[in-house]
Enzyme design. Structure first.
Site, PDB file in Angstrom:
ATOM      1  N   LYS A 176      -7.776 -74.118  67.151  1.00  0.00           N
ATOM      2  CA  LYS A 176      -7.090 -72.992  66.518  1.00  0.00           C
ATOM      3  C   LYS A 176      -8.131 -71.906  66.307  1.00  0.00           C
ATOM      4  O   LYS A 176      -8.867 -71.913  65.336  1.00  0.00           O
ATOM      5  CB  LYS A 176      -6.475 -73.419  65.176  1.00  0.00           C
ATOM      6  CG  LYS A 176      -5.255 -72.581  64.741  1.00  0.00           C
ATOM      7  CD  LYS A 176      -5.520 -71.103  64.572  1.00  0.00           C
ATOM      8  CE  LYS A 176      -6.316 -70.786  63.324  1.00  0.00           C
ATOM      9  NZ  LYS A 176      -6.492 -69.294  63.147  1.00  0.00           N
ATOM     10  N   GLU A 196      -7.318 -65.463  64.842  1.00  0.00           N
ATOM     11  CA  GLU A 196      -6.269 -64.590  65.368  1.00  0.00           C
ATOM     12  C   GLU A 196      -6.768 -63.168  65.629  1.00  0.00           C
ATOM     13  O   GLU A 196      -6.046 -62.348  66.199  1.00  0.00           O
ATOM     14  CB  GLU A 196      -5.075 -64.551  64.408  1.00  0.00           C
ATOM     15  CG  GLU A 196      -5.345 -63.965  63.041  1.00  0.00           C
ATOM     16  CD  GLU A 196      -5.915 -64.964  62.041  1.00  0.00           C
ATOM     17  OE1 GLU A 196      -5.860 -64.689  60.836  1.00  0.00           O
ATOM     18  OE2 GLU A 196      -6.419 -66.023  62.474  1.00  0.00           O
ATOM     19  N   ARG A 197      -8.007 -62.853  65.228  1.00  0.00           N
ATOM     20  CA  ARG A 197      -8.533 -61.504  65.444  1.00  0.00           C
ATOM     21  C   ARG A 197      -9.106 -61.310  66.842  1.00  0.00           C
ATOM     22  O   ARG A 197      -9.070 -60.212  67.380  1.00  0.00           O
ATOM     23  CB  ARG A 197      -9.615 -61.190  64.400  1.00  0.00           C
ATOM     24  CG  ARG A 197      -9.092 -61.177  62.974  1.00  0.00           C
ATOM     25  CD  ARG A 197     -10.222 -60.949  62.003  1.00  0.00           C
ATOM     26  NE  ARG A 197      -9.787 -61.057  60.617  1.00  0.00           N
ATOM     27  CZ  ARG A 197     -10.589 -60.985  59.568  1.00  0.00           C
ATOM     28  NH1 ARG A 197     -11.893 -60.810  59.750  1.00  0.00           N
ATOM     29  NH2 ARG A 197     -10.124 -61.099  58.334  1.00  0.00           N
ATOM     30  N   SER A 234     -15.149 -69.111  55.603  1.00  0.00           N
ATOM     31  CA  SER A 234     -15.569 -68.777  54.247  1.00  0.00           C
ATOM     32  C   SER A 234     -15.599 -70.021  53.366  1.00  0.00           C
ATOM     33  O   SER A 234     -14.927 -71.026  53.641  1.00  0.00           O
ATOM     34  CB  SER A 234     -14.628 -67.737  53.641  1.00  0.00           C
ATOM     35  OG  SER A 234     -13.346 -68.307  53.413  1.00  0.00           O
ATOM     36  N   PHE A 255     -13.828 -65.616  63.474  1.00  0.00           N
ATOM     37  CA  PHE A 255     -13.803 -64.487  64.403  1.00  0.00           C
ATOM     38  C   PHE A 255     -15.183 -64.110  64.931  1.00  0.00           C
ATOM     39  O   PHE A 255     -15.297 -63.503  65.995  1.00  0.00           O
ATOM     40  CB  PHE A 255     -13.176 -63.261  63.729  1.00  0.00           C
ATOM     41  CG  PHE A 255     -14.090 -62.566  62.739  1.00  0.00           C
ATOM     42  CD1 PHE A 255     -14.984 -61.584  63.152  1.00  0.00           C
ATOM     43  CD2 PHE A 255     -14.066 -62.901  61.395  1.00  0.00           C
ATOM     44  CE1 PHE A 255     -15.833 -60.949  62.241  1.00  0.00           C
ATOM     45  CE2 PHE A 255     -14.902 -62.281  60.481  1.00  0.00           C
ATOM     46  CZ  PHE A 255     -15.792 -61.298  60.902  1.00  0.00           C
ATOM     47  N   GLU A 299     -21.813 -63.753  49.641  1.00  0.00           N
ATOM     48  CA  GLU A 299     -21.962 -63.404  51.055  1.00  0.00           C
ATOM     49  C   GLU A 299     -21.153 -62.143  51.339  1.00  0.00           C
ATOM     50  O   GLU A 299     -19.944 -62.112  51.119  1.00  0.00           O
ATOM     51  CB  GLU A 299     -21.478 -64.550  51.934  1.00  0.00           C
ATOM     52  CG  GLU A 299     -21.675 -64.292  53.418  1.00  0.00           C
ATOM     53  CD  GLU A 299     -21.167 -65.436  54.277  1.00  0.00           C
ATOM     54  OE1 GLU A 299     -21.850 -65.781  55.264  1.00  0.00           O
ATOM     55  OE2 GLU A 299     -20.087 -65.984  53.969  1.00  0.00           O
ATOM     56  N   CYS A 314     -23.241 -65.963  60.349  1.00  0.00           N
ATOM     57  CA  CYS A 314     -23.613 -66.839  59.235  1.00  0.00           C
ATOM     58  C   CYS A 314     -25.124 -66.939  59.065  1.00  0.00           C
ATOM     59  O   CYS A 314     -25.601 -67.293  57.993  1.00  0.00           O
ATOM     60  CB  CYS A 314     -23.010 -68.220  59.424  1.00  0.00           C
ATOM     61  SG  CYS A 314     -23.497 -69.043  60.943  1.00  0.00           S
TER      62      CYS A 314
END
Length: 535
Positions: free
Chosen positions: A189, A192-193, A242, A165, A405, A297
């Site tokens: 893909k 979805e956020r 993640s 996202f 993280e 990141c």
């Protein structure tokens, strides 16, 4: 300003109220039949759009569309493929502010951050436009008596990208421009956020002349991800997210015989030496720790303060953190926007609670307003997802806020006695990724590890006159099959490697194919070797 346009014309025309974010399959926006998910504006908490989650059938349709388009696209000369990308580049430049505003509306990052993200994506498209030069092969005659050696680069077929996202434009641009430039077809893909940027770019690619089926988008969740990982026609998968999911992606993809690269969590350090320009170091830490609400990141989440640096730097950081201008990302004076979701806020608050319980000194508490002490919110946007900047001092390597993280606006300060201790601290972190060092000492600015250590090696990337040295960890960990799991940032010397096969051949006297080797269990850039006899 020009950035107030929030959707592409195609997306708006094909959406009801609230707008439906479609799939993009075979050059068409497809509404989909799956369960609906609300896309929220993080600044207001209001529903912006709805998303139809993809099913296994819709993934299969996208892959079939990509497979059907592949042979013709692979046979298109690289120069012509580059022309399509050049058209896309021109359209992307024209629409960069509209795309940035769309990102801000769904992600929440301030508009200037979103503009920067789009610019980074544009730079990668620019690089991909030079693919004709990058795909050149090699030829060596007489490598042995009567034997010539040659290599050529060929596309793999259908490849896929699964993206996070936090960079809905830039991270997909790490993947699809080079993939399709190499002659592959692509299935994306996205998260979805904040999925609308993917459809915006699909629309521009079609307008640029990209044939239907070469680029496809399937919206969705784990069902769509698993369908891509298991589909036999998908030859390679690239993922950013993640660490636990990166392991999952790498294991499942390679078990299915695919090439995979999976980029997981990261912990980035900034070392500040006693001789550093502390004003510049403060500016850098505030921007790197709290920019994009820490949801990136390469965010600096740890400040390593050497010697007596902390006594001067901590008060400066605290003052700046308390007066950060936090608000709607489309406000011109906003320096930090909202968090992506309420669930993310609860996770970040949990880390802050844990840091306090572990004995770290909470210098600035982002959970509460710095003046009133009330729970942090922004006037006029009380239903949004808000946190202020958090600053910890006296953090130790044993604490969870140091080890893991956080992915939020939390900066942890660790005090060390000397530079050697700072280097040892950074090298000892299991998620160590990038490191910056502020110093006026040229010897320290140029330091680099002489050999590969426990987690990788450091390579000096930049040394500037104002005393900043930026180092990036190059790290590879073999996984089963053709995969590498990279805990840190992708650092290909040849960025297109995952998207093509390097074929090597030897011509010798005689006739026919002498040997053909299919490499199993080797790194993703190991060449497939074919040996021929001359006729």
């Amino acid at each position: 300003m020009a950035a107030t346009t929030l959707t592409s014309p195609t997306l708006a025309a094909r959406s009801a109220t609230p707008e439906l974010v479609p799939h993009w399959i075979g050059g068409q926006a497809i509404a989909g039949t799956g369960a609906r998910l609300s896309i929220l504006n993080p600044a207001s908490g209001a529903t912006l759009r709805e998303l139809a989650l993809g099913s296994t059938g819709e993934v299969a349709a996208a892959v079939a569309s990509a497979r059907g388009a592949w042979r013709s696209w692979a046979d298109t000369p690289p120069l012509r493929r580059a022309r399509v990308l050049a058209n896309f580049l021109a359209l992307l430049n024209e629409q960069r502010d509209a795309l940035a505003a769309l990102i801000t509306s769904e992600h929440g990052k301030v508009f200037s951050d979103a503009q920067g993200e789009v610019s980074r994506g544009i730079e990668i498209v620019e690089f991909a436009c030079g693919i004709a030069q990058l795909l050149k092969g090699d030829f060596t005659d007489q490598v042995s008596s009567g034997i010539d050696n040659w290599t050529l680069r060929q596309p793999l077929g259908v490849v896929a990208g699964i993206t996070p996202f936090n960079f809905p434009c830039m991270v997909p641009c790490w993947m699809f421009p080079l993939a399709i430039a190499c002659g592959n077809t692509f299935v994306l893909k996205p998260s979805e956020r904040d999925p609308s940027a993917s459809i915006f770019m699909a629309d521009l690619l079609q307008k640029a002349g990209l044939p239907a089926g070469v680029f496809n988008v399937v919206q969705g969740d784990k069902i769509a991800v698993d369908a891509l990982l298991d589909h036999p026609e998908v030859r390679a998968v690239s993922f950013v997210g993640s660490t636990p999911i990166a392991h999952y992606i790498a294991q499942r993809a390679t078990a299915a015989g695919k090439r995979a690269q999976a980029l997981g969590g990261a912990k980035n350090h900034m070392v500040v030496m006693p001789d550093a320009d502390l004003e510049q170091a403060t500016d850098a830490l505030i921007g790197a720790a709290y920019g994009s609400a820490g949801e990136r990141c390469m965010a600096i989440s740890v400040a390593v303060l050497v010697g007596n640096t902390a006594e001067v730097l901590i008060p400066r950081l605290a003052e700046r953190a308390r007066r950060l201008r936090i608000g709607n990302g489309m406000q011109s004076d906003a320096e930090m926007g909202p968090i992506i979701s309420q669930a993310a806020i609860e996770r970040i608050r949990g880390y802050i609670d844990d840091g306090v319980a572990s004995g770290a000194t909470l210098v600035v508490d982002g959970r509460r307003h710095p003046l009133s002490g009330a729970p942090f919110t922004v006037a006029g946007h009380e239903q949004g997802f808000w946190l202020g900047a958090t600053l910890f001092d006296h953090v130790t390597p044993q604490m969870r806020i140091y080890r893991e993280e956080i992915f939020g606006p939390v900066l942890s300060c660790v005090r060390v006695p000397d530079f050697a201790s700072a280097v040892a601290l950074v090298n000892g972190h299991s998620l160590a990724n990038g490191v910056a060092c502020y110093t006026r000492d040229g010897n320290i600015a140029r330091v680099r590890a002489p050999h590969r250590g426990r987690h990788g090696r450091y390579q000096r990337a930049d040394s500037r006159a104002h005393g900043l040295a930026w180092l990036r960890r190059l790290e590879e960990q073999p996984v089963r099959g053709h995969a590498r799991l990279r805990r840190g940032r992708r650092t290909f010397l040849y960025p297109a490697e995952i998207h093509h096969a390097a074929l090597a051949g030897e011509h010798a006297q005689g006739s026919g194919i002498r040997h053909a080797y299919h490499q199993v269990g080797l790194p993703l850039d190991f060449p497939l070797a074919l040996t021929y006899r001359k006729s």
